[in-house]
Design an enzyme around this catalytic site. Structure first.
Site, mmCIF file in Angstrom:
data_model
loop_
_atom_site.group_PDB
_atom_site.id
_atom_site.type_symbol
_atom_site.label_atom_id
_atom_site.label_comp_id
_atom_site.label_asym_id
_atom_site.label_seq_id
_atom_site.Cartn_x
_atom_site.Cartn_y
_atom_site.Cartn_z
ATOM 1 C CG ASN A 1 -6.891 -9.524 14.516
ATOM 2 O OD1 ASN A 1 -7.468 -8.860 15.373
ATOM 3 N ND2 ASN A 1 -6.741 -9.107 13.274
ATOM 4 C CB CYS B 1 4.404 14.023 -9.990
ATOM 5 S SG CYS B 1 3.508 15.173 -11.065
ATOM 6 C CB CYS C 1 5.341 17.894 -9.110
ATOM 7 S SG CYS C 1 6.561 17.183 -10.236
ATOM 8 C CG HIS D 1 -2.098 -1.007 1.021
ATOM 9 N ND1 HIS D 1 -2.940 -1.367 2.065
ATOM 10 C CD2 HIS D 1 -2.511 -1.720 -0.055
ATOM 11 C CE1 HIS D 1 -3.815 -2.268 1.616
ATOM 12 N NE2 HIS D 1 -3.577 -2.500 0.339
HETATM 13 C C1 BJW Z 1 -4.389 -6.071 16.617
HETATM 14 C C2 BJW Z 1 -3.817 -5.257 17.562
HETATM 15 C C3 BJW Z 1 -2.773 -5.793 18.263
HETATM 16 C C4 BJW Z 1 -5.361 -4.130 16.711
HETATM 17 N N1 BJW Z 1 -2.373 -7.030 18.005
HETATM 18 N N2 BJW Z 1 -3.989 -7.299 16.375
HETATM 19 C C5 BJW Z 1 -16.579 -2.618 -3.172
HETATM 20 C C6 BJW Z 1 -16.687 -1.234 -3.223
HETATM 21 C C7 BJW Z 1 -15.556 -0.431 -3.404
HETATM 22 C C8 BJW Z 1 -14.313 -0.986 -3.541
HETATM 23 C C9 BJW Z 1 -14.210 -2.350 -3.488
HETATM 24 C C10 BJW Z 1 -15.315 -3.154 -3.316
HETATM 25 N N3 BJW Z 1 -14.902 -4.434 -3.293
HETATM 26 C C11 BJW Z 1 -13.572 -4.450 -3.444
HETATM 27 C C12 BJW Z 1 -13.134 -3.189 -3.576
HETATM 28 C C13 BJW Z 1 -11.733 -2.782 -3.753
HETATM 29 C C14 BJW Z 1 -11.126 -2.140 -2.545
HETATM 30 C C15 BJW Z 1 -11.602 -2.836 -1.275
HETATM 31 O O1 BJW Z 1 -11.086 -3.859 -0.874
HETATM 32 N N4 BJW Z 1 -12.600 -2.277 -0.611
HETATM 33 C C16 BJW Z 1 -13.217 -2.946 0.547
HETATM 34 C C17 BJW Z 1 -12.976 -2.142 1.810
HETATM 35 C C18 BJW Z 1 -14.684 -3.106 0.238
HETATM 36 N N5 BJW Z 1 -9.705 -2.300 -2.717
HETATM 37 C C19 BJW Z 1 -9.018 -1.452 -3.446
HETATM 38 O O2 BJW Z 1 -9.523 -0.485 -3.960
HETATM 39 C C20 BJW Z 1 -7.554 -1.787 -3.668
HETATM 40 N N6 BJW Z 1 -7.247 -1.721 -5.047
HETATM 41 C C21 BJW Z 1 -7.827 -2.536 -5.937
HETATM 42 O O3 BJW Z 1 -8.626 -3.379 -5.644
HETATM 43 O O4 BJW Z 1 -7.438 -2.283 -7.213
HETATM 44 C C22 BJW Z 1 -8.099 -2.931 -8.274
HETATM 45 C C23 BJW Z 1 -7.593 -2.266 -9.534
HETATM 46 C C24 BJW Z 1 -6.911 -3.009 -10.473
HETATM 47 C C25 BJW Z 1 -6.453 -2.376 -11.637
HETATM 48 C C26 BJW Z 1 -6.667 -1.027 -11.838
HETATM 49 C C27 BJW Z 1 -7.340 -0.283 -10.887
HETATM 50 C C28 BJW Z 1 -7.801 -0.912 -9.713
HETATM 51 C C29 BJW Z 1 -6.664 -0.757 -2.980
HETATM 52 C C30 BJW Z 1 -6.811 -0.787 -1.503
HETATM 53 C C31 BJW Z 1 -5.992 0.335 -0.874
HETATM 54 C C32 BJW Z 1 -6.208 0.428 0.626
HETATM 55 N N7 BJW Z 1 -5.645 1.629 1.107
HETATM 56 C C33 BJW Z 1 -5.616 1.895 2.530
HETATM 57 C C34 BJW Z 1 -5.057 3.301 2.735
HETATM 58 C C35 BJW Z 1 -3.549 3.280 2.482
HETATM 59 C C36 BJW Z 1 -2.908 4.608 2.674
HETATM 60 C C37 BJW Z 1 -3.022 5.126 4.069
HETATM 61 O O5 BJW Z 1 -2.456 4.550 5.010
HETATM 62 O O6 BJW Z 1 -3.683 6.134 4.206
HETATM 63 O O7 BJW Z 1 -4.810 0.918 3.188
HETATM 64 S S1 BJW Z 1 -7.196 1.674 3.305
HETATM 65 C C38 BJW Z 1 -6.559 1.000 4.822
HETATM 66 O O8 BJW Z 1 -7.010 -0.366 4.983
HETATM 67 C C39 BJW Z 1 -5.042 0.928 4.615
HETATM 68 C C40 BJW Z 1 -4.722 -0.419 5.213
HETATM 69 O O9 BJW Z 1 -3.496 -0.890 4.713
HETATM 70 C C41 BJW Z 1 -5.902 -1.239 4.795
HETATM 71 C C42 BJW Z 1 -6.082 -2.487 5.616
HETATM 72 O O10 BJW Z 1 -6.331 -2.187 6.950
HETATM 73 P P1 BJW Z 1 -5.713 -3.103 8.106
HETATM 74 O O11 BJW Z 1 -4.244 -3.040 8.065
HETATM 75 O O12 BJW Z 1 -6.327 -4.432 8.044
HETATM 76 O O13 BJW Z 1 -6.140 -2.290 9.403
HETATM 77 P P2 BJW Z 1 -7.555 -2.321 10.195
HETATM 78 O O14 BJW Z 1 -7.601 -1.121 11.047
HETATM 79 O O15 BJW Z 1 -8.678 -2.551 9.293
HETATM 80 O O16 BJW Z 1 -7.459 -3.610 11.118
HETATM 81 C C43 BJW Z 1 -6.564 -3.670 12.210
HETATM 82 C C44 BJW Z 1 -6.675 -5.085 12.774
HETATM 83 O O17 BJW Z 1 -5.688 -5.222 13.760
HETATM 84 C C45 BJW Z 1 -8.022 -5.384 13.452
HETATM 85 O O18 BJW Z 1 -8.470 -6.656 13.010
HETATM 86 C C46 BJW Z 1 -7.690 -5.427 14.953
HETATM 87 O O19 BJW Z 1 -8.439 -6.391 15.652
HETATM 88 C C47 BJW Z 1 -6.252 -5.825 14.920
HETATM 89 N N8 BJW Z 1 -5.453 -5.324 16.013
HETATM 90 N N9 BJW Z 1 -4.536 -4.032 17.553
HETATM 91 C C48 BJW Z 1 -3.051 -7.759 17.045
HETATM 92 N N10 BJW Z 1 -2.160 -5.065 19.236
HETATM 93 ZN ZN ZN Z 2 5.304 16.333 -11.912
#
Ligand code: BJW
Ligand code: ZN
Length: 247
Positions: free
Chosen positions: A221, A134, A155, A126
């Protein structure tokens, strides 16, 4: 934390004999370093709506708002240190490489804490919150800058708006990272998933893909997730306590 002793032993045995370990981490692994997670009780999405901040459309509509959020998060993360969960994964990598095995750490985190801890084979799917690039992909300018930025960075090459080097919803993941992910999912005989809610694609499908190819799957988790079903062994508790126990 309720960890049945025999399951800890089983996980240790699997990790001890694995030849190629793949790992997927999420925000929960950095939580004990003081980096907020996205979802859940104190998650970032409770205060801010993802659609308002983490999409290309949001940036096109209101780049100042999006930058304000990312600069706030950069400031929050800047002085954070890796925790025992990060260090356990460094030790796991070292052990695998020492015995001639293979390792790949796929992370959804953009904070750079795995690299700071000393992990080498990190695959950031990510992006990187310290990268600024840019907004026009045809320009291609980018750099890693951990300092304070202008409120609305430009940029230096083409004068257009610059954006954070992270992957937003609806954007494709970096191709080179996806190739490395593929190598890990094809090759690993054990896949460890830690601290991710398992709801964001495509990362949410990796554990299933590894399992389909015959890998053992272990989840760590605080609570059950949609990925628990894909796991042969699931441990519920803080990653900073459980990972050091298993590795
Ligand atoms: C602990 C703990 C401790 C706490 N010990 N555990 C329907 C509608 C719209 C979109 C979609 C859809 N279906 C699918 C999609 C696609 C979409 C998607 O998946 N959406 C769903 C949400 C519905 N995905 C995308 O768009 C991706 N791209 C894609 O699919 O491209 C296709 C494509 C192909 C070709 C051309 C064009 C497109 C991209 C996804 C990008 C995600 N970006 C983010 C932001 C990143 C930048 C930033 O940081 O600002 O990434 S969103 C956010 O979620 C971030 C994270 O990496 C990501 C995952 O979150 P994560 O890491 O799981 O965190 P949490 O908070 O959710 O969970 C924490 C966990 O830890 C919990 O379970 C706790 O219990 C646990 N925990 N403390 C152990 N101490
Ligand atoms: Zn540029």
């Amino acid at each position: 934390m309720n960890l049945p002793g025999n399951e800890v032993e089983q996980a240790r045995a699997l990790l001890g004999k694995a030849r190629f370990v793949g790992v997927l981490t999420g925000a929960g692994v950095s939580a004990e370093s003081g980096v907020p997670t996205f979802r859940g009780k104190d998650g970032l999405w409770k205060q801010y709506r993802a659609e308002e901040l983490a999409t290309p459309e949001a940036f096109a509509r209101d780049p100042s708002l999006v930058w304000e959020w990312y600069q706030w998060r950069r400031n929050l993360i800047r002085d954070k240190e890796p925790n025992p969960a990060h260090f356990a994964l460094v030790r796991l990598e070292e052990a695998l490489l020492e015995r001639g095995g293979d390792f790949g750490l796929i992370t959804q985190n953009v904070d750079g804490l795995h690299e700071k801890a000393g992990s080498r084979r990190v695959i950031p799917i990510h992006g990187n919150i310290w990268e600024v690039r840019c907004a026009d992909p045809s320009c291609g300018w980018k750099e890693v800058d951990r300092g304070d930025l202008d409120p609305l960075p430009k940029c230096p090459r083409c004068g257009g708006p610059a954006r954070p080097g992270v992957v937003w919803f609806g954007e494709a993941l970096p191709e080179d990272a996806l190739e490395e992910v593929d190598r890990v999912l094809r090759g690993c005989d054990l896949f460890l998933v830690a601290g991710t809610s398992g709801v964001v694609q495509p990362a949410a499908s990796f554990a299933w893909a590894a399992r389909r190819r015959g890998a053992w799957v272990i989840e760590v988790n605080l609570e059950p997730t949609p990925l628990t079903e894909a796991a042969h062994l699931a441990f519920h508790g803080p990653a900073g306590e459980i990972l050091p126990l298993l590795v």
